[in-house]
Scaffold this active site. Structure first.
Site, PDB file in Angstrom:
ATOM      1  N   GLU A  40     -25.164  92.228  40.281  1.00 20.88           N
ATOM      2  CA  GLU A  40     -24.931  92.297  38.540  1.00 20.88           C
ATOM      3  C   GLU A  40     -25.386  90.664  38.113  1.00 20.88           C
ATOM      4  OE1 GLU A  40     -25.202  92.665  34.745  1.00 20.88           O
ATOM      5  OE2 GLU A  40     -24.811  94.560  35.966  1.00 20.88           O
ATOM      6  N   GLU A  94     -21.659  87.850  29.684  1.00 19.18           N
ATOM      7  CA  GLU A  94     -21.952  89.177  29.874  1.00 19.18           C
ATOM      8  C   GLU A  94     -20.847  90.165  30.067  1.00 19.18           C
ATOM      9  OE1 GLU A  94     -25.073  90.492  30.453  1.00 19.18           O
ATOM     10  OE2 GLU A  94     -25.743  88.569  29.526  1.00 19.18           O
ATOM     11  N   GLU A 112     -32.409  88.186  33.705  1.00 15.64           N
ATOM     12  CA  GLU A 112     -32.452  88.543  32.380  1.00 15.64           C
ATOM     13  C   GLU A 112     -32.421  87.025  31.535  1.00 15.64           C
ATOM     14  OE1 GLU A 112     -29.617  91.268  31.288  1.00 15.64           O
ATOM     15  OE2 GLU A 112     -30.553  93.188  32.120  1.00 15.64           O
TER      16      GLU A 112
END
Length: 117
Positions: free
Chosen positions: A63, A22, A70
Site C-alpha cells: 500500500e 491516505e 499514485e
C-alpha cells in the site's frame, strides 16, 4: 551512522505523510494493530504467528508503494492520461493481490487451529 539516522528520519516522515494523507494506510495500520493480538490466538506456533503478522505487514508495504506511485503520477499531470490510469490500476491490483494472499494465510491458519487441516 549518520546515513542510518537520515534514513530513519525519512522513514518516519514518509509514514507520517502516508498516515495523514491516505485513508487506506490508516485502515491497514488498524488491521495490523488488530492482527498482533489475533495472531497469538490464531497461530498454532510461534512461526505461524510471525507469518500471520508478516502477511499483514506485506499488505501495508505494498500500500505504501502504491501510494507513492499514485502521488508521483498525480504530480506528473492532473489531466486524465490512460497510461497513468493503467499504472495506478496495477498498483491497486498489487494491493489487492497482497490482501488476498494475507487473507488466505489467515484462513488457512484458522482452519489449522480448528483442526480442519
Amino acid at each position: 551512522m549518520l546515513r542510518l539516522w537520515r534514513a530513519t528520519i525519512n522513514t518516519r516522515n514518509g509514514l507520517a505523510f502516508a498516515i495523514r494523507s491516505e485513508q487506506a494506510v490508516r485502515e491497514e495500520l488498524f488491521v495490523l494493530a488488530l492482527s498482533l493480538p489475533m495472531a497469538w490466538l490464531v497461530g498454532a506456533t510461534t512461526m505461524r504467528r510471525i507469518e500471520l503478522i508478516a502477511a499483514v505487514v506485506l499488505v501495508l508495504v505494498v500500500e505504501l508503494l502504491n501510494t507513492a506511485i499514485e502521488k508521483l503520477a498525480d504530480r506528473l499531470t492532473t489531466d486524465h492520461d490512460p497510461q497513468i490510469g493503467r499504472v495506478k490500476d496495477m498498483g491497486s491490483a498489487a494491493v489487492g493481490v497482497a490482501s488476498v494472499t494475507a487473507g488466505l494465510f489467515w484462513l488457512f491458519s484458522i482452519a489449522e487451529r480448528m483442526g480442519a487441516i
